[in-house]
Motif scaffolding. Sequence first.
Motif, short mmCIF file in Angstrom:
data_model
loop_
_atom_site.label_atom_id
_atom_site.label_comp_id
_atom_site.label_asym_id
_atom_site.label_seq_id
_atom_site.Cartn_x
_atom_site.Cartn_y
_atom_site.Cartn_z
N ILE A 35 0.84 -1.20 0.00
CA ILE A 35 0.00 0.00 0.00
C ILE A 35 0.87 1.25 0.00
N ILE A 36 1.95 1.21 0.81
CA ILE A 36 2.83 2.38 0.87
C ILE A 36 3.45 2.65 -0.50
N ARG A 37 3.79 1.58 -1.21
CA ARG A 37 4.45 1.77 -2.51
C ARG A 37 3.48 2.24 -3.58
N THR A 38 2.18 2.08 -3.34
CA THR A 38 1.20 2.41 -4.38
C THR A 38 1.08 3.91 -4.58
N ASN A 39 1.49 4.39 -5.75
CA ASN A 39 1.16 5.74 -6.15
C ASN A 39 1.10 5.75 -7.67
N LYS A 40 0.78 6.85 -8.27
CA LYS A 40 0.44 6.80 -9.69
C LYS A 40 1.64 6.45 -10.58
N ASP A 41 2.88 6.63 -10.09
CA ASP A 41 4.03 6.32 -10.92
C ASP A 41 4.56 4.91 -10.72
N PHE A 42 3.99 4.21 -9.75
CA PHE A 42 4.49 2.87 -9.47
C PHE A 42 4.12 1.91 -10.60
N ARG A 43 5.10 1.07 -11.01
CA ARG A 43 4.84 0.21 -12.17
C ARG A 43 4.20 -1.10 -11.74
N ALA A 44 2.91 -1.01 -11.39
CA ALA A 44 2.21 -2.19 -10.86
C ALA A 44 2.03 -3.25 -11.93
N ARG A 45 1.87 -2.82 -13.18
CA ARG A 45 1.64 -3.80 -14.25
C ARG A 45 2.81 -4.78 -14.36
N ASN A 46 4.03 -4.24 -14.23
CA ASN A 46 5.20 -5.12 -14.35
C ASN A 46 5.23 -6.14 -13.22
N VAL A 47 4.85 -5.69 -12.02
CA VAL A 47 4.83 -6.62 -10.88
C VAL A 47 3.83 -7.73 -11.15
N VAL A 48 2.64 -7.37 -11.64
CA VAL A 48 1.61 -8.36 -11.89
C VAL A 48 2.07 -9.33 -12.98
N GLU A 49 2.66 -8.77 -14.05
CA GLU A 49 3.14 -9.64 -15.14
C GLU A 49 4.18 -10.62 -14.63
N ASN A 50 5.11 -10.11 -13.81
CA ASN A 50 6.15 -11.00 -13.28
C ASN A 50 5.57 -12.08 -12.39
N SER A 51 4.55 -11.73 -11.61
CA SER A 51 3.94 -12.75 -10.74
C SER A 51 3.29 -13.83 -11.58
N ILE A 52 2.70 -13.43 -12.71
CA ILE A 52 2.08 -14.44 -13.57
C ILE A 52 3.14 -15.38 -14.13
N ILE A 53 4.28 -14.80 -14.54
CA ILE A 53 5.38 -15.65 -15.04
C ILE A 53 5.82 -16.61 -13.94
#
Lengths: 497, 273
Positions: free
Chosen positions: A180-198
Amino acid sequence: MSLLNLLLLILVVAALGYFIGRSRALKSAKGDQAALHSRPHHYGWNVAIFASLPALLVMVAFVLLQALVVPNSVLKEISPELIESTGSRSLVMTQVQTISNGLEAAVENGLIAEENIATLDVQTADVRALIQEAGVVLGADVNAEMLESAKTLKDRVKKWSFIRNILIVVISLAGLIYAIIRTNKDFRARNVVENSIIALLVAAASIAIFTTIGIVLSMTFETLRFFELYPASQYFFGTQWAANFRGGSALGVLPLLWGTLYISLIALAVAVPIGLFAAIYLSEYASPLMRSVAKPTLEVLAGIPTIVYGLFALTTFGPFLLGLFGKGGALGVEWMADGRSVLTAGIVMGIMLIPFVSSLSDDIINSVPQAMRDGSYGLGATQSETVRQVILPAALPGVVGAILLAASRAIGETMIVVMGAGATAAIFYESPDRFINPFEIMTTITTRIVAQLTGDGAFNSPETLVAFALGLTLFCLTLMLNVYALYIVRKYQERYV
Amino acid sequence: MTSKHDIDTQYNDNQTRDLDMNNIKISAKKVQVYYGDAHAIKDVDVEIQDKTVTAFIGPSGCGKSTFLRSLNRMNDTIDICRVEGEILLDNENIYDKRVDPVQLRAKVGMVFQKPNPFPKSIYDNIAYGPRIHGLAKNKAELDDIVEKSLRRGAIWNEVKDRLHAPGTGLSGGQQQRLCIARAIATEPEVLLMDEPCSALDPIATAQVEELIDELRSNYSVVIVTHSMQQAARVSQKTAFFHLGNLVEYGDTGQIFTNPQDSRTESYITGRIG
């Protein structure tokens, strides 16, 4: 808290995290989705993953560790006398565990109060009856030491579970807060999600691979144990199979190997031509209507359990062959003495394999480009010339793959052999007729594995351990076939298409 | 342009002789082709002459390929396709019940849009037709046919040292010339080409076009093309198809310089298509 509840708790935290992450990201972009680096749901998933994945991993690790450490720590304290009188350590441990489970169940059902368990005594109470009432059946009466051990076990499990619950909840919440702390508009959440899927996909693939390695290793170790008890040379080159649980068995693999290959060969001789011709008809000649009816019908054959085929071999096909080739049979020859024979099992197995060959070959023939057919027809070739000279060569690698897959199935088949070909290994030393004649009873590696493992034998005699050697032999056999199939496919893939 | 003018003049001479020599190779009368319920070709009448290159042009989906495929009954392989009317090859209706489509296709060869060499060696690709039809008595004769066909396909020099290498290993333009050589090897009387250059680069296209021009001395060639320049370059006769109708058919020079129908004019000047 039970494991299931803990799991639910983690999922609830994760779900909560999803919504918090999503709304927090939106808020940081002042509601403008386009200002976010990733889509809002990526932020949600990012938080959900951090809240659940580490906690779940620790949970799995903890449960495994607990299952290893706790019972062992209790077992160490059990006196040698008890082990002696019960038989073996594992037997004692099983009983202690059952009692402990029973006590747990008794508390849950309200048959006994938690605090009274400490004072529970074999002399004053019928522990066995108590446990039985809670739904746990015990094989023998409870003795004092076992009850004490069970109490210790129960206490320790409880203590460990408590630590586990705290630890996991802390990890889950820590992950939640961190994300939650890391969440802000510039955080690259998509990359994290993609990596988790891999990571998820890699995990799934590695489970399959590691399981294979594990199976091979365990078989290898047991096989090595077998070779300590039984000379390898006699196993590999022995021409006699006569397993005898009283000892002094002849455990030569050759008769079984011969039986396996012989029956498989007959099965393939039946399945390959029929299956291939059926596939050619279905893909090249049949009308769409015919194809839509015939293909699923043929594939029903693949869905029939092999035991049913075995039954067919035993009760219908075997007697039919006996009626043809047996004494007083329709052909007036006396070649067959029993309904069970290499031929019975081989042909029925061949029928089982037809849909494998036909269905796979049909797909492969269909995938040959239409341009090849047009080219051939355009030169004035007939349909059968086109099939024989253009389509089959182009489809060859796939067809070979289909055939080898069918061969692997044939080699691994058990039930049809048990019921169709009998349980006697080929006999090499009497007369050639006894192992070449397809009307003779014969058996395969797989059925002997079953036979050697069923029964009361402990895993310490060559007669039981040979099953692992046989299993490994079988594994190597099918592995070689598969490697060969790959080689064929690779070799021709470049040349064709 | 002068050479084209020559061709045109020469062609007009030919045409005057046509009437008495009757060198019409294929004659289509009231041909209708249906795909299921769709009426793909409507009332097409056309006369294709021997030793001539005839080009079919028209916008996509106008039915030119469909009509081409009905000239050697390739449409028979499509279940829902139905052909009505008469197509006469040497005054014999090819849709007559007595005609064997397999034999017909040996007489009317076909080259397709995408090069489709068989997954066999270059040699076997060429020898495929002759073997099927028993054109060679022995190996030496077959070798001879293969060499002759490859030479006529203008690819011999490039492949003579690797006749037993796979045909699929050649470049796109080489593959297409191999396919043309393969079609020639069965000694057809008519050669149908369905956009033979659409998958090729300009250099390979030029080579194939040159080849088509040479083939004219022996065969009647019918070519479907999307490129009007190509039609103008290689053909002597041009047919313009539009929405399943044969709009205009005549000398190539005339179609491109002085079309009679306004639709033809719109198409060749780029207003429809």
